[in-house]
Design an enzyme around this catalytic site. Sequence first.
Site, short mmCIF file in Angstrom:
data_model
loop_
_atom_site.label_atom_id
_atom_site.label_comp_id
_atom_site.label_asym_id
_atom_site.label_seq_id
_atom_site.Cartn_x
_atom_site.Cartn_y
_atom_site.Cartn_z
N ASP A 191 0.82 -1.20 0.00
CA ASP A 191 0.00 0.00 0.00
C ASP A 191 0.87 1.27 0.00
OD1 ASP A 191 -2.73 1.08 0.43
OD2 ASP A 191 -1.90 1.80 2.33
N GLU A 226 1.93 0.32 -4.88
CA GLU A 226 0.92 1.28 -5.30
C GLU A 226 1.49 2.69 -5.31
OE1 GLU A 226 -3.35 3.03 -3.68
OE2 GLU A 226 -1.71 2.62 -2.31
#
Length: 581
Positions: free
Chosen positions: A296, A325
């Site tokens: 993330d 990400e």
Amino acid sequence: MAHPELQVMLYGKDLSAYTIKVDHPGVKLHSVEQPANPNYLFLNLVLEANLEAGNIPIELMQGGEMKQRLNFPVLEREKGSAQRIGFDNSDVMYLLMPDRFANGKSENDIVEGMLEDKIDRKDKTGRHGGDLAGVIQHLDYIEEMGFTAIWFNPFLENDVERSSYHGYSTTDFYKVDPRYGSNEEFKALVDAAADKGIKVIMDMIFNHIGITHWWMKDPPSADWINFGGEYVQTNHRRTVNQDPYASEYDRKLMVDGWFVNSMPDLNQRNDFLATYLIQNSIWWIEYSGMAGIRMDTYPYPDKAMMAEWNRRVLHEYPDFNIVGEEWSLNPGLVSYWQKGQSNHDGYDGMIPSMMDFPLQSALAQSLMEEENWNTGWIKLYDALSNDFMYPDPYNLVIFPDNHDMPRFFMQVNEDIELYKLGIIYILTTRGIPQIFYGSEILMTHHESNHHGHIRKDFPGGWKGDKVNAFSGEGLSKEEEEMKAFFRTLLTWRKENPVIHDGELMHYAPEKGVYVYGRYNEEQRIIVLLNKTGNDQKLKTGRFVELIQNASSGNDIITGKKYSLENTIEVPAKSGLILELK
Ligand SMILES: [Ca+2]
Ligand SMILES: [Ca+2]
């Protein structure tokens, strides 16, 4: 393990008052380190080749007397563990949010003593009761649809007061949230999935924790949390990582500022914390048997530590895969991170894969814009040319949408034909496709674009649901057809390596039709995507490099044969995927 050192964090009242003794064959206590807080000790152990599975006794000594004995369990490794194959471009990931997919066990819906101790399916930010058991019960469905991997939104303990359903506020790095199941259940899920040829990808967050993580009450040192544990908002100026002109002020605020006030920002420059996070990933990989990690908020943690984390994980599992990400539409920024990139500042991020946000955006624009000199398909054609910036574009994860943006069906104004063109593109271009759960049944969120509405309950996952998308009961004709469309395409993709790693060639869009192909020694595929409301006749001479001497091709969706002699007619608003003969 390839790395023989292990650091153990001990936590308890006034641990600094003890000396530590470890006397066990195959283990050496190299050193004991004391952080600022006397309630912590860090033991540096060296595990030797002759160490056998069993308990390592750790003794807490005072004045020559043993006061307490802890058993640190060491497990036997699974055979072939280090050689596991991570997700790759032969896979298609099914992204699902555990709280919103299927409720397999009602007895874990409410766990007494947890801060959010209720479920309410009508509350968009509330818990709905989905769990790992629900996923295990529906692995057949995921397999039959043709998906070969599952990326789970996070499921570690999130014992926070509200919005705990999304799982991005970890409060225990070593524990599955009891409302989703247990560590043992996750391991059982990975095993059951592997029996069906399905790989499992775990979502991890190193940037921040939930405000109620137990560290917050008594952190090992003042520098464990950025800005001394006080909330300072990040500026979200993610370019500071790459920008040669970034001020130190901006850089610090971006990387050390908190994502939101309920998510304290971890200081990965603290060596104890860095080791804790690295060991935690390796532990989950080894314990569960999973095949990949999605990291993330990739630009937000300390980037030197993130490179080291990748290096350490890949040192243990050379064929593992990790995707980061970086939500930027600029491929220069995204490619900066990928392993093997030659960067202006000498940084090597070491991460094998990144999420391809630039391609997602170009695809949506291509479908929604009028065809013109510089709008429409040309956006996608141009976007793909940026692949020269990536060390390995075939290892990027590509997607029409995800859990953080309006569903792709909504992005194309619920136009089923345009939607199909987008899905064909994602499932036939280079990269590793990811599909968000519910895409196969045209899931919408007319209530709002709030994340809680986008992450809707999958129909049929709850007892008493009127519609059951697993069995097909209650689905509309359009939804049924879309499910079949996905199944046909996914099943075909699974069997055809040319779509996984075959070469790609494309042609400048003409008459509203975008044409590209995939080819290898054995097979050639031509894809023709017609966005216009009219049938379009194209001269095939232009495609001779790709089609060579093929005289016809069979469409893999309809099975219909198309002649390629002189011209081909691409039906209005539709896509053809022709296997060349
Ligand atoms: Ca449940
Ligand atoms: Ca940070």
